[in-house]
Design an enzyme around this catalytic site. Structure first.
Site, PDB file in Angstrom:
ATOM      1  N   MET A   1      -8.924  -3.454  -5.254  1.00  0.00           N
ATOM      2  CA  MET A   1      -6.971  -3.479  -5.196  1.00  0.00           C
ATOM      3  C   MET A   1      -7.027  -3.937  -6.187  1.00  0.00           C
ATOM      4  SD  MET A   1      -7.801  -6.030  -1.697  1.00  0.00           S
ATOM      5  CE  MET A   1      -5.643  -6.724  -0.826  1.00  0.00           C
TER       6      MET A   1
ATOM      7  N   CYS B   1      -1.536   5.090  -0.776  1.00  0.00           N
ATOM      8  CA  CYS B   1      -0.271   3.875  -2.027  1.00  0.00           C
ATOM      9  C   CYS B   1       0.988   4.092  -1.122  1.00  0.00           C
ATOM     10  CB  CYS B   1      -1.339   3.582  -3.126  1.00  0.00           C
ATOM     11  SG  CYS B   1      -0.092   3.103  -3.966  1.00  0.00           S
TER      12      CYS B   1
ATOM     13  N   GLY C   1      -9.419  -6.882   3.124  1.00  0.00           N
ATOM     14  CA  GLY C   1      -8.500  -6.904   1.530  1.00  0.00           C
ATOM     15  C   GLY C   1      -8.134  -7.885   1.918  1.00  0.00           C
TER      16      GLY C   1
ATOM     17  N   ASN D   1      -9.280  -0.314   8.479  1.00  0.00           N
ATOM     18  CA  ASN D   1      -8.375  -1.252   7.243  1.00  0.00           C
ATOM     19  C   ASN D   1      -7.651  -2.135   7.673  1.00  0.00           C
ATOM     20  OD1 ASN D   1      -6.422  -0.357   4.699  1.00  0.00           O
ATOM     21  ND2 ASN D   1      -8.560  -2.309   4.856  1.00  0.00           N
TER      22      ASN D   1
HETATM   23  C1  LIG Z   1      -2.431  -7.114  -4.523  1.00  0.00           C
HETATM   24  C2  LIG Z   1      -2.843  -5.440  -2.821  1.00  0.00           C
HETATM   25  C3  LIG Z   1      -3.566  -4.918  -3.976  1.00  0.00           C
HETATM   26  C4  LIG Z   1      -3.767  -3.646  -3.441  1.00  0.00           C
HETATM   27  N1  LIG Z   1      -4.226  -2.681  -4.234  1.00  0.00           N
HETATM   28  C5  LIG Z   1      -4.851  -1.247  -3.160  1.00  0.00           C
HETATM   29  C6  LIG Z   1      -5.444  -0.708  -4.512  1.00  0.00           C
HETATM   30  O1  LIG Z   1      -5.230  -0.459  -5.819  1.00  0.00           O
HETATM   31  N2  LIG Z   1      -6.440   0.554  -4.021  1.00  0.00           N
HETATM   32  C7  LIG Z   1      -5.785   0.721  -2.114  1.00  0.00           C
HETATM   33  O2  LIG Z   1      -6.621   1.800  -1.892  1.00  0.00           O
HETATM   34  N3  LIG Z   1      -5.600  -0.401  -1.491  1.00  0.00           N
HETATM   35  C8  LIG Z   1      -4.990  -1.331  -2.158  1.00  0.00           C
HETATM   36  N4  LIG Z   1      -4.121  -2.240  -1.319  1.00  0.00           N
HETATM   37  C9  LIG Z   1      -4.231  -1.859  -0.011  1.00  0.00           C
HETATM   38  C10 LIG Z   1      -5.409  -2.497   0.617  1.00  0.00           C
HETATM   39  O3  LIG Z   1      -6.798  -1.950   0.403  1.00  0.00           O
HETATM   40  C11 LIG Z   1      -5.762  -2.529   2.154  1.00  0.00           C
HETATM   41  O4  LIG Z   1      -4.818  -1.241   2.793  1.00  0.00           O
HETATM   42  C12 LIG Z   1      -4.824  -3.947   2.611  1.00  0.00           C
HETATM   43  O5  LIG Z   1      -4.273  -5.170   1.977  1.00  0.00           O
HETATM   44  C13 LIG Z   1      -4.164  -3.760   4.655  1.00  0.00           C
HETATM   45  O6  LIG Z   1      -5.473  -4.366   4.288  1.00  0.00           O
HETATM   46  P1  LIG Z   1      -6.438  -6.134   4.370  1.00  0.00           P
HETATM   47  O7  LIG Z   1      -5.282  -6.767   5.978  1.00  0.00           O
HETATM   48  O8  LIG Z   1      -7.606  -6.221   4.870  1.00  0.00           O
HETATM   49  O9  LIG Z   1      -5.753  -7.154   3.463  1.00  0.00           O
HETATM   50  C14 LIG Z   1      -3.350  -3.700  -1.814  1.00  0.00           C
HETATM   51  C15 LIG Z   1      -3.099  -4.766  -1.133  1.00  0.00           C
HETATM   52  C16 LIG Z   1      -2.481  -5.650  -2.086  1.00  0.00           C
HETATM   53  C17 LIG Z   1      -2.021  -7.041  -1.416  1.00  0.00           C
END
Ligand SMILES: Cc1cc2nc3c(=O)[nH]c(=O)nc-3n(C[C@H](O)[C@H](O)[C@H](O)COP(=O)(O)O)c2cc1C
Length: 309
Positions: free
Chosen positions: A1, A94, A221, A197
């Site tokens: 992330m 993304c 995440g 995810n």
């Molecule tokens: C601050 C932030 C940065 C993120 N950066 C990435 C990233 O670099 N690569 C990616 O695949 N997903 C990124 N995501 C998405 C997360 O990997 C994930 O798909 C999303 O937050 C949903 O999952 P969660 O509910 O477990 O957070 C990011 C999300 C957040 C909030």
């Protein structure tokens, strides 16, 4: 992330309880090529190379890259192999406009033929396993078409963020869609691992969602925010405040050692998460937000702990 799972935060997570796999922040493959091969920037001065730094305790670790250009993906994959990564993950989910404008991230969902070419470019560039992280569709769920294309390219794993591009993170992740994804996977290419995810709260929730949907694993995440213990099954409320504050101080010192340095303000996201849900949290948080280095964070924490005794 991005700006969350840097080497400093991963070190903290590794010390409190490791996940089965770490992923880096996403890194632009085009940017890597441009800074290293065109601008001839030194690796130790290159912020993109900082995102690809890791320590031994953070394995297995996958480098996440993005690009819409197969030759750039090939370049970054070779680099990841040379740096000793355990795998390469290609971001195809993304929704950030600046990424989509390059035809990368979620924009790839609208260009499945190119997506398959990109995966092949990574697979041919090195012996590393190649995986993909994506969403269940662009404007609407399109697993039948999109997931099938990905599966036919035979990546080692596909992580599905169980929302569409259009949904961003505005609605709940739809884990029901994982059952459909598993059925498609079983029919099209049973060798590919499926990782779910979205909105996984903790380890118990992960096990439940994986069990109910039949997928192979879960990626967490936001559940890591303020809780580097999440992968050993502890939730934030169980952790004594003193331990949380000690973890924040440790993180701040690790963060400061990132090379080249990151702007200290990037740490604020973590500060907010660690310093929450206890009496006096808002006041302490406000003070910590003013700190501009790790010693400042440590001093404020020490003062707060002393005055609460
Ligand atoms: C601050 C932030 C940065 C993120 N950066 C990435 C990233 O670099 N690569 C990616 O695949 N997903 C990124 N995501 C998405 C997360 O990997 C994930 O798909 C999303 O937050 C949903 O999952 P969660 O509910 O477990 O957070 C990011 C999300 C957040 C909030």
């Amino acid at each position: 992330m991005a700006d969350v799972t840097d080497a400093a935060f991963r070190a903290l997570v590794a010390s409190r309880g490791k996940p089965d796999v770490f992923w880096t922040e996403f890194v632009s493959a085009d940017g890597l090529y441009h800074t290293r091969e065109v601008k001839k920037m030194k690796d130790d001065e290159n912020p993109l190379m900082r995102e690809l730094s890791f320590e031994a305790g953070q394995r297995p670790i996958i480098a996440q890259i993005f690009s819409s250009k197969p030759d750039m993906i090939s370049y970054a994959t070779k680099l990841a192999a040379a740096l000793g990564f355990d795998g390469v993950d290609i971001n195809m989910g993304c929704p950030d406009r600046s990424i989509e404008k390059q035809g990368a991230g979620a924009a790839m969902i609208q260009n499945p033929e190119l997506a398959a070419t990109i995966i092949r470019a990574a697979q041919e560039a090195s012996p590393l396993p190649v995986s993909v992280k994506t969403r269940i569709g662009y404007n609407k769920e399109s697993l039948d078409e999109w997931l099938t294309v990905l599966l036919k390219a035979s990546p080692a794993a596909i992580t599905l963020h169980l929302r569409t591009r259009k949904e961003l993170s505005l609605v709940s992740a739809d884990w029901e869609q994982m059952k459909k994804a598993v059925a498609i996977r079983n029919r099209v290419n049973p060798d590919v691992l499926l990782i779910g995810n979205g909105d996984v709260r903790d380890l118990g929730d992960a096990r439940l969602k994986v069990g109910e949907s039949g997928c192979d694993g879960a990626m967490l995440g936001r559940a890591m925010f303020g809780n580097p213990w999440v992968f050993v099954g502890k939730n934030g409320a169980e952790i004594p405040l003193s331990e949380k504050l000690a973890a924040l101080v440790e993180l701040a010192h690790g963060f400061e050692k990132l090379s080249p340095p990151k702007h200290f303000a990037v740490l604020k996201k973590h500060t907010k998460a660690f310093v929450a849900d206890f009496p006096g949290a808002a006041e302490l948080r406000a003070k910590l937000m003013e700190a501009d280095d790790a010693d400042g964070i440590e001093k404020i924490v020490l003062d707060a702990t002393a005055s609460s005794r």
